[in-house]
Motif scaffolding. Sequence first.
Motif, short mmCIF file in Angstrom:
data_model
loop_
_atom_site.label_atom_id
_atom_site.label_comp_id
_atom_site.label_asym_id
_atom_site.label_seq_id
_atom_site.Cartn_x
_atom_site.Cartn_y
_atom_site.Cartn_z
N SER A 203 0.82 -1.21 0.00
CA SER A 203 0.00 0.00 0.00
C SER A 203 0.86 1.27 0.00
O SER A 203 0.37 2.35 -0.32
CB SER A 203 -0.93 0.01 1.22
N LYS A 204 2.13 1.12 0.37
CA LYS A 204 3.02 2.28 0.42
C LYS A 204 3.61 2.62 -0.94
O LYS A 204 4.25 3.66 -1.09
CB LYS A 204 4.14 2.02 1.43
N ILE A 205 3.43 1.75 -1.92
CA ILE A 205 4.02 2.00 -3.24
C ILE A 205 3.23 3.06 -3.98
O ILE A 205 2.02 2.92 -4.20
CB ILE A 205 4.08 0.70 -4.07
N ASN A 206 3.87 4.13 -4.37
CA ASN A 206 3.24 5.19 -5.15
C ASN A 206 4.27 5.74 -6.13
O ASN A 206 5.41 5.29 -6.19
CB ASN A 206 2.69 6.29 -4.24
N SER A 207 3.85 6.74 -6.91
CA SER A 207 4.74 7.28 -7.94
C SER A 207 6.00 7.89 -7.33
O SER A 207 7.09 7.83 -7.90
CB SER A 207 4.01 8.32 -8.79
N SER A 208 5.87 8.49 -6.15
CA SER A 208 7.02 9.11 -5.51
C SER A 208 8.07 8.06 -5.15
O SER A 208 9.27 8.28 -5.35
CB SER A 208 6.56 9.85 -4.25
N ILE A 209 7.62 6.93 -4.62
CA ILE A 209 8.56 5.86 -4.26
C ILE A 209 9.21 5.29 -5.51
O ILE A 209 10.41 4.99 -5.53
CB ILE A 209 7.82 4.76 -3.46
N VAL A 210 8.43 5.15 -6.58
CA VAL A 210 8.98 4.62 -7.83
C VAL A 210 10.07 5.54 -8.38
O VAL A 210 11.14 5.09 -8.80
CB VAL A 210 7.86 4.41 -8.88
N VAL A 211 9.81 6.84 -8.36
CA VAL A 211 10.80 7.81 -8.84
C VAL A 211 12.06 7.76 -7.97
O VAL A 211 13.19 7.76 -8.48
CB VAL A 211 10.21 9.23 -8.85
N SER A 212 11.87 7.69 -6.66
CA SER A 212 13.02 7.63 -5.75
C SER A 212 13.82 6.35 -5.98
O SER A 212 15.05 6.37 -5.96
CB SER A 212 12.55 7.69 -4.29
N ALA A 213 13.11 5.24 -6.18
CA ALA A 213 13.80 3.95 -6.41
C ALA A 213 14.57 3.97 -7.72
O ALA A 213 15.69 3.45 -7.79
CB ALA A 213 12.78 2.81 -6.40
N LEU A 214 13.99 4.57 -8.75
CA LEU A 214 14.69 4.66 -10.03
C LEU A 214 15.93 5.51 -9.89
O LEU A 214 17.02 5.13 -10.33
CB LEU A 214 13.77 5.25 -11.10
N GLY A 215 15.78 6.68 -9.24
CA GLY A 215 16.93 7.55 -9.05
C GLY A 215 18.02 6.87 -8.24
O GLY A 215 19.20 6.96 -8.57
N GLN A 216 17.61 6.13 -7.19
CA GLN A 216 18.60 5.43 -6.37
C GLN A 216 19.28 4.32 -7.15
O GLN A 216 20.49 4.10 -7.02
CB GLN A 216 17.91 4.85 -5.12
N SER A 217 18.53 3.61 -8.00
CA SER A 217 19.13 2.52 -8.78
C SER A 217 20.17 3.06 -9.76
O SER A 217 21.24 2.48 -9.93
CB SER A 217 18.05 1.73 -9.53
N PHE A 218 19.88 4.20 -10.38
CA PHE A 218 20.84 4.82 -11.28
C PHE A 218 22.05 5.34 -10.50
O PHE A 218 23.20 5.17 -10.92
CB PHE A 218 20.19 5.95 -12.07
#
Length: 445
Positions: A203-218
């Motif tokens: 339930s905590k997954i949202n667009s903000s988390i996805v963007v942060s995860a992508l930025g962190q992965s890069f």
Amino acid sequence: MADNSRALFVTRLGGIAAAVGSAVGLGNIWRFPYETGQNGGAAFILIYIICVLFLGTPLMLAELTLGRLTHRNPVGAYRALSSKSKSLWPLLGFVGASTMLLIVGFYSVVAGWTLSYSVGAIADNIPQFNEYSQSFGGPIAWLTIFIVLNAAILLGGVQKGIERASNILVPFLGVILILLCINSLLLPKAADGLRFLFSPDFSKINSSIVVSALGQSFFSVSVGISCLLTYGSYLGDQTKMGKTAISITLLDTLIAILAGIIIFPACYQFGVEPGAGPGLAFITIPEVFNMMPGGYWLCVAFFILLVVAALTSTLSMFETPITILQEEFHVKRRTAVVIVCLIGEVLGLMCAMSFVPQYAETFSIFGYSVFDAFDKFTANILMPGCGLLMSLFAGWVVDKKLLYKAFSNNGKETAWFYNAFMFLVRFVAPISIFLIFLSGLGILS
């Protein structure tokens, strides 16, 4: 096409150690835990791993291969692999190098903190973080020392400098990580910290988390900005590219998760908020270690770990613009090292000064401190943007026969991953990066 006169890594393990050192840095051990804490723990990690597997790994493979195919710097590699003689693709090499220098700007400040805290831990006199980070002299002095350390290694060249240092520093980093993990896993409330890391609340997954995860992965894997392309250019022609890329990705992800295992069980053991933010490593962890048996040695080991991680990573960030100056502008290596390190010093000074209250307004960009502006601009815009263009280049511009030849070691092996790689690089990576890129800009919610 390939420039075979360039220096190469002496051994395959040396090349992997250097590439792992490039990928493994403060992004894994400082940034990953606080991003995980602020973004809900396991839910963030799940998205992060998906980004690394389906975006980071194929893009890392592409970037390493572009370098290995040409044995040139990023600008020269894009020029050599472009289908047109007058192409704009070489500009991507310059953009990647510029991005790395911006990262070095704020990265060197944090690295300077780690050096200062290492000395403070050894002297059993760790400074108070807010007071220290907002001071004028200390952070500037230590970031300068850190950049001088980089320069000293880089002056040794590829084999005697980067490879030799990586062969020592990367295994040393692994030993410290394992020892600190064992200590955290023996804490009575370790299970609570592990649950935070590995039991996702979807339930905590949202667009903000996805963007942060992508930025962190890069940021963590270091793709899109050409430092791995540079290291790929130092790999021998018989290097198994698929195995090399997978090995680097797995080790990088493992180290990030091990950093979480070090920090979060300790946080739960002593009632510390996991989402403490960027100061987690510098405020929370010293306090936690002080409550543990043998806390002095644990604290010393932890900050030495941060110093080593920072150093192995910044070497690759400096090496790319150095190589471009050498090969594109015919600057001698010693002069190129001095020029690039001086630029890193100036950018680092700007970031450090943005913490000092009396200079904060001067050293700000669009309402952000220079430090935060560099961080956000590189992680959310430049790195994904460069990654998007690099994936389009590898998937649609580079001769596919050349890629298959590189993956199969001139037809001696079966490149079983070739079709999956092409699909991910041509379609999945560009579309995913573009959509999340728009979300990061606030265009998509």
